[in-house]
Design an enzyme around this catalytic site. Structure first.
Site, PDB file in Angstrom:
ATOM      1  N   GLY A   9       0.846  -1.212   0.000  1.00  7.79           N
ATOM      2  CA  GLY A   9       0.000   0.000   0.000  1.00  7.79           C
ATOM      3  C   GLY A   9       0.868   1.243   0.000  1.00  7.79           C
ATOM      4  N   GLY A  12      -0.388   4.812  -0.928  1.00  7.32           N
ATOM      5  CA  GLY A  12      -1.510   5.370  -0.167  1.00  7.32           C
ATOM      6  C   GLY A  12      -1.093   6.568   0.676  1.00  7.32           C
ATOM      7  CE1 TYR A 142     -10.216   0.769   6.895  1.00  9.06           C
ATOM      8  CE2 TYR A 142     -11.361   2.321   8.323  1.00  9.06           C
ATOM      9  CZ  TYR A 142     -10.185   1.850   7.768  1.00  9.06           C
ATOM     10  OH  TYR A 142      -9.000   2.467   8.074  1.00  9.06           O
TER      11      TYR A 142
HETATM   12  C1  AKB Z   1     -11.304   6.600   7.412  1.00  8.44           C
HETATM   13  O1  AKB Z   1     -11.854   7.701   7.583  1.00  8.44           O
HETATM   14  O2  AKB Z   1     -11.864   5.616   6.916  1.00  8.44           O
HETATM   15  C2  AKB Z   1      -9.870   6.445   7.883  1.00  8.44           C
HETATM   16  C3  AKB Z   1      -9.812   5.872   9.257  1.00  8.44           C
HETATM   17  C4  AKB Z   1     -10.205   6.684  10.420  1.00  8.44           C
HETATM   18  O3  AKB Z   1      -9.439   4.745   9.405  1.00  8.44           O
HETATM   19  N1  AKB Z   1      -9.201   7.705   7.839  1.00  8.44           N
END
Ligand code: AKB
Length: 317
Positions: A9, A12, A142
């Site tokens: 990554g 990134g 996520y």
């Molecule tokens: C996001 O906003 O998804 C990232 C995080 C806080 O992991 N910056």
């Protein structure tokens, strides 16, 4: 043993600042950035182009370079992950499993850094001064991959002796590389828009407090964690790590000190719900006590650094 670091990554937001910092510290040839599609114009060898979800390719790179440390930064962030949850699950989980499973199989196991996030928290987590050990019931894909990753890190450490270290990053603010697909991205976009147009429409509403950190602190903290004596690392899931906590109008006010005519309005979108499920501020005393974490940049310093550097960059581009 010679230090050889793989950074996945690498193009990134964090990777593109971590690579030069690691090269400055350990030498250019000691660091192998791994890009997916796009290789930055100024990329210096050695580097690799590969997909971290392909285990054999990844294993080949680790073998070929004699990798001793991996900063595994590949990941789809929160907002993009909600647009394509299956992709977020596949990329985030399979790439991490590839790294862990390969490390498990080889005799000389690489030391691994893997980033978790405030996204590991959810609506049932205490939102203020969120403790190190707390409820982790995220509502985004996520976040789910972050909780699973934290538990896997702890499992692979205990079961296979892999020295894997992690922090729960807050929103990261930087001027060199824009973030992509996150919920905290407003805190970077705002600076670009303030300089270019003197106004910004914020996708989070007033009063949305989130923990944040300047990139220089994030990079330094990450390297310090990796350099700490193993005996100091008491948390093998992921350490809370924070610097400041603010909401959009406080950031706008800080920018207005340097750009007096700057205005901001609000048009919250789907990212509001994500931000509302996260923590407002974090207790990172475990990181401070165990391995000496200390942030340097507060809100005024972050705003000043961002404006000075971005103004210069945007002028010369
Ligand atoms: C996001 O906003 O998804 C990232 C995080 C806080 O992991 N910056």
């Amino acid at each position: 043993m010679e230090r050889k670091i793989l950074v996945t990554g690498a193009a990134g937001q964090i990777g593109s600042e971590l690579v030069p910092a690691l090269r400055k510290r350990y030498g250019k040839d000691a660091v192998v950035p791994m890009y997916h599609h796009s290789v930055p114009k100024n990329a210096e060898k050695p580097f690799e182009i590969a997909d971290a979800t392909e285990k054999e390719t990844l294993a080949g790179i680790i073998r070929e370079h004699g990798i001793t440390e991996i900063y595994h930064l590949v990941g789809i962030l929160s907002a993009k992950g909600e647009q394509d949850p299956a992709l977020a699950y596949r990329v985030n989980m399979s790439s991490l499993m590839n790294v862990l499973d390969y490390a498990k199989e080889i005799e000389k196991k690489p030391k691994i850094f893997w980033p978790s996030s405030i996204a590991a928290f959810g609506p049932t987590t205490p939102r203020d001064s969120t403790p190190q050990h707390t409820v982790l019931e995220p509502s985004t894909m996520y976040g789910i991959t972050k909780v699973a990753g934290e538990l896997l890190a702890n499992y692979y450490f205990k079961r296979y002796g892999i020295d894997i270290r992690s922090v729960r990053y807050p929103g990261i603010i930087s001027w060199r590389t824009p973030p992509g697909g996150g919920t905290t991205d407003y805190a970077v976009e705002i600076f670009h828009e303030a300089i270019k147009h003197r106004k910004y429409t914020c996708f989070l509403q007033k009063g949305t407090y989130l923990p944040m950190m300047y990139m220089d602190d994030a990079v330094r903290g990450t390297i310090e964690l990796m350099e700490a004596e193993p005996s100091k690392i008491k948390v093998r899931t992921s350490y809370n790590l924070t610097a400041v906590s603010f909401e959009p109008s406080e950031l706008a006010e800080e920018i207005r000190k340097q750009i007096p005519g700057f205005t901001m309005d609000y048009k919250p979108d789907f990212r509001q719900q994500i931000a509302d499920s996260w923590t407002r501020s974090m207790d990172d005393s475990a990181a401070r006590k165990d391995w000496g974490w200390k942030h340097k940049f507060g809100l005024p310093e972050i705003a000043k650094e961002m404006l000075v550097n971005l103004q210069r960059e945007l002028k010369s581009s």
